[in-house]
Design a protein around this motif. Structure first.
Motif, mmCIF file in Angstrom:
data_model
loop_
_atom_site.group_PDB
_atom_site.id
_atom_site.type_symbol
_atom_site.label_atom_id
_atom_site.label_comp_id
_atom_site.label_asym_id
_atom_site.label_seq_id
_atom_site.Cartn_x
_atom_site.Cartn_y
_atom_site.Cartn_z
ATOM 1 N N LEU A 1 -30.150 -4.771 -30.404
ATOM 2 C CA LEU A 1 -29.854 -5.847 -31.355
ATOM 3 C C LEU A 1 -29.740 -5.267 -32.750
ATOM 4 N N GLU A 2 -28.866 -5.861 -33.567
ATOM 5 C CA GLU A 2 -28.983 -5.647 -35.003
ATOM 6 C C GLU A 2 -30.168 -6.504 -35.443
ATOM 7 N N THR A 3 -31.007 -6.000 -36.309
ATOM 8 C CA THR A 3 -32.173 -6.792 -36.712
ATOM 9 C C THR A 3 -31.699 -8.126 -37.299
ATOM 10 N N GLY B 1 -27.421 4.355 -40.491
ATOM 11 C CA GLY B 1 -26.155 4.990 -40.879
ATOM 12 C C GLY B 1 -25.770 4.556 -42.280
ATOM 13 N N LYS B 2 -24.506 4.341 -42.462
ATOM 14 C CA LYS B 2 -23.925 3.835 -43.714
ATOM 15 C C LYS B 2 -24.589 4.386 -44.976
ATOM 16 N N GLY B 3 -25.651 3.700 -45.469
ATOM 17 C CA GLY B 3 -26.256 4.079 -46.741
ATOM 18 C C GLY B 3 -26.875 5.465 -46.740
ATOM 19 N N GLY C 1 -22.381 -9.726 -31.647
ATOM 20 C CA GLY C 1 -22.966 -8.602 -32.387
ATOM 21 C C GLY C 1 -21.923 -7.513 -32.600
ATOM 22 N N TYR C 2 -22.267 -6.541 -33.407
ATOM 23 C CA TYR C 2 -21.330 -5.440 -33.658
ATOM 24 C C TYR C 2 -22.103 -4.141 -33.814
ATOM 25 N N HIS C 3 -21.704 -3.130 -33.021
ATOM 26 C CA HIS C 3 -22.401 -1.845 -33.086
ATOM 27 C C HIS C 3 -21.436 -0.677 -33.285
ATOM 28 N N GLY C 4 -20.151 -0.971 -33.543
ATOM 29 C CA GLY C 4 -19.192 0.098 -33.760
ATOM 30 C C GLY C 4 -18.084 0.058 -32.723
ATOM 31 N N HIS C 5 -17.093 0.918 -32.918
ATOM 32 C CA HIS C 5 -15.903 0.883 -32.070
ATOM 33 C C HIS C 5 -15.808 2.065 -31.119
ATOM 34 N N LEU D 1 -33.155 -1.038 -32.056
ATOM 35 C CA LEU D 1 -32.743 -1.839 -33.217
ATOM 36 C C LEU D 1 -31.688 -1.070 -33.996
ATOM 37 N N ASP D 2 -30.578 -1.747 -34.231
ATOM 38 C CA ASP D 2 -29.485 -1.193 -35.022
ATOM 39 C C ASP D 2 -29.719 -1.642 -36.462
ATOM 40 N N GLU D 3 -30.188 -0.711 -37.278
ATOM 41 C CA GLU D 3 -30.434 -1.027 -38.696
ATOM 42 C C GLU D 3 -29.400 -0.325 -39.583
ATOM 43 N N VAL D 4 -28.201 -0.180 -39.027
ATOM 44 C CA VAL D 4 -27.118 0.469 -39.783
ATOM 45 C C VAL D 4 -26.844 -0.301 -41.081
ATOM 46 N N GLN D 5 -26.893 -1.640 -41.013
ATOM 47 C CA GLN D 5 -26.664 -2.434 -42.239
ATOM 48 C C GLN D 5 -27.970 -2.893 -42.876
ATOM 49 N N THR D 6 -28.971 -3.214 -42.046
ATOM 50 C CA THR D 6 -30.184 -3.832 -42.595
ATOM 51 C C THR D 6 -31.188 -2.810 -43.127
ATOM 52 N N VAL E 1 -22.390 11.428 -36.883
ATOM 53 C CA VAL E 1 -21.491 11.264 -38.036
ATOM 54 C C VAL E 1 -21.298 9.787 -38.362
ATOM 55 N N GLY E 2 -20.933 8.992 -37.347
ATOM 56 C CA GLY E 2 -20.700 7.566 -37.555
ATOM 57 C C GLY E 2 -21.773 6.736 -36.876
ATOM 58 N N GLY E 3 -21.829 5.456 -37.258
ATOM 59 C CA GLY E 3 -22.812 4.556 -36.669
ATOM 60 C C GLY E 3 -22.553 4.319 -35.184
ATOM 61 N N GLY E 4 -21.257 4.206 -34.808
ATOM 62 C CA GLY E 4 -20.923 3.988 -33.399
ATOM 63 C C GLY E 4 -21.436 5.132 -32.538
ATOM 64 N N GLU E 5 -21.239 6.335 -33.011
ATOM 65 C CA GLU E 5 -21.696 7.521 -32.288
ATOM 66 C C GLU E 5 -23.224 7.499 -32.147
HETATM 67 C C1 LIG Z 1 -24.638 -2.972 -37.488
HETATM 68 C C2 LIG Z 1 -23.619 -1.884 -37.317
HETATM 69 N N1 LIG Z 1 -23.798 -0.959 -36.356
HETATM 70 C C3 LIG Z 1 -22.914 0.043 -36.171
HETATM 71 C C4 LIG Z 1 -21.788 0.152 -36.962
HETATM 72 C C5 LIG Z 1 -20.799 1.244 -36.721
HETATM 73 O O1 LIG Z 1 -20.822 2.165 -37.734
HETATM 74 P P1 LIG Z 1 -19.568 3.138 -37.972
HETATM 75 O O2 LIG Z 1 -18.450 2.316 -38.529
HETATM 76 O O3 LIG Z 1 -20.100 4.158 -38.953
HETATM 77 O O4 LIG Z 1 -19.232 3.739 -36.640
HETATM 78 C C6 LIG Z 1 -21.562 -0.790 -37.968
HETATM 79 C C7 LIG Z 1 -20.367 -0.703 -38.824
HETATM 80 O O5 LIG Z 1 -19.984 -1.582 -39.535
HETATM 81 C C8 LIG Z 1 -22.492 -1.840 -38.153
HETATM 82 O O6 LIG Z 1 -22.309 -2.773 -39.073
#
Ligand SMILES: Cc1ncc(COP(=O)(O)O)c(C=O)c1O
Length: 416
Positions: A195-197, A257-259, A144-148, A228-233, A116-120
């Motif tokens: 890593l986020e790309t 995720g996201k988009g 870096g940031y991968h979710g909460h 690779l976390d391409e949630v944003q990229t 459902v979410g990027g963190g998951e």
């Molecule tokens: C690069 C990246 N990974 C993971 C996440 C986490 O996604 P979510 O907020 O849908 O859990 C985010 C959210 O901003 C993000 O920017």
């Protein structure tokens, strides 16, 4: 008689029942915006007075703008026959979407688990890497940031997990872009490097050209997974469908995720190589998510993939990116006391300024000039500039004019 809610009523309700802190923050910052009407790249305040060009896009949720007609149509059609579905059973909708993702992934990643979410989705990526390698250590980038969520939180910047019990065992962090630092961290106990790309919350530092290839080689040398976390990229943000394509690198596990939601139905995905699916052979129910890959959302995500992977769509991203690249050259000459440089890969853009006050000041100045833009929380010198990918060249020029005025506003607030 029905009482009409004013904007201030909404702010008060939000402060009383959702978040007093956020309500106070935005009022203090002078950004008391409550989204009302939304369409394409634009957002209007509920009181109808302020119109913003959305250059935040929730980090990519609104890559296709707000309420893209084909996306709304896909969800409307899907609601006629589908619902959440059953996450235990075989699903035609998930199978179709996973097959499409497999066709579009860089490298060979035929399997997808939906979340459902990027963190998951990041949590699952880490579980797959650990399950497959039988190792525990996860190496990620400081800042870096991968979710909460649980494992994603542990892989992110310390400030997000310190108030909640501190670091988890098995996680370590090194500077992004520094291959020497990574070499000292990776060992035979490394399950994965994640890593986020291009790390968005760290202010879009563009990596040295060879970095990601070197990371790939290091992971190969130690039989560790590259996540690779391409949630944003991902999904066209950088002008290619996946940012890692710019560096000719394919991960073992990719998180998106996201988009993928089209801005209307939450959908995230963890895609991985065939061998890694063996993690689920002994017990295919070892990881489940009730709402992950909800069937009603699958046709929406399919439509997102169809639109975002079209060559014309990606060419438009590059055409608009070129307008920003040129425009920022002039802005640098015009605002030398505020602007340092544009960090850019396609429409993944960070405006690097002279000090850490500038990011927050830019958010306010941008708001006053009709742009929604937030600063990078892990490097506040940087304002994120993430317009929807459906803008045209004319709107790119308009955004530049508003950025110009906003930089002037920052200079005035700084006292220059
Ligand atoms: C690069 C990246 N990974 C993971 C996440 C986490 O996604 P979510 O907020 O849908 O859990 C985010 C959210 O901003 C993000 O920017």
């Amino acid at each position: 008689m029905i009482k009409l809610e004013t904007k201030q009523d909404t702010i008060n309700q939000f402060a009383a029942h959702v978040s007093s802190g956020k309500a106070a923050f935005f009022q203090f910052a002078g950004i008391d915006f409550v989204p009302g009407r939304r369409e394409g790249p634009f957002l209007w305040d509920v009181d109808g007075e302020t119109r913003l060009i959305n250059c935040h896009c929730n980090g990519g949720v609104f890559n296709l703008g707000h309420r893209h007609p084909e996306i709304v149509q896909a969800l409307t059609a899907s609601l006629q026959t589908l619902d959440i579905g059953n996450h235990h059973l075989i699903s035609r909708q998930r199978a179709l979407l996973a097959e499409k993702l497999a066709a579009l992934m860089p490298g060979d990643m035929p399997y997808t688990v939906f979340d459902v979410g990027g963190g998951e989705a990041v949590d699952l990526a880490i579980k797959v890497a650990r399950g497959y390698t039988g190792r525990r250590t996860i190496v990620s980038a400081s800042g870096g940031y991968h979710g909460h969520t649980g494992l994603a939180l542990a892989a992110g910047d310390a400030k997000y997990y310190e108030p909640f019990g501190g670091a988890l065992p098995g996680f370590m962090q090194v500077a992004y872009g520094d291959i020497a630092a990574l070499k000292t961290a990776v060992s035979t106990d490394t399950a994965a490097v994640i890593l986020e790309t291009i790390p968005a919350t760290l202010g879009m530092p563009i990596p040295p050209p060879a970095y990601l290839r070197q990371v790939r080689e290091l992971c190969d040398a130690y039989n560790a997974c590259l996540i690779l976390d391409e949630v944003q990229t991902g999904l066209g943000r950088t002008g290619k469908l996946w940012a890692c394509e710019h560096y000719d690198v394919a991960p073992d596990i990719m998180v998106i995720g996201k988009g993928l939601s089209g801005g209307v139905y939450p959908m995230t995905a963890t895609c991985f190589r065939k061998e890694l699916e063996s993690v689920f052979h002994e017990d295919p129910f070892i990881h489940i998510s009730t709402f992950g890959g909800a069937e009603v959302g699958c046709p929406v995500a399919l439509k997102v993939l169809e639109i975002s992977s079209a060559p014309d769509f990606l060419a438009n991203v590059m055409a608009c990116a070129a307008v920003f690249a040129d425009g920022f050259q002039s802005l640098q000459a015009k605002h030398p006391r505020v602007l340092v440089r544009l960090r850019q890969l396609g429409l993944m853009m960070g405006i690097e300024m002279v000090n850490e006050y500038c990011g927050p000041l830019f958010s306010k100045a941008a708001y006053d000039n009709g742009l929604l833009s937030v600063y990078a929380n892990n490097d506040r010198r940087v304002a994120q500039l993430l317009p929807p990918l459906i803008i045209d060249v004319a709107l790119a020029h308009e955004i530049l004019e508003r950025v110009d005025a906003s930089l002037g506003g920052v200079a005035r607030m700084l006292g220059g």
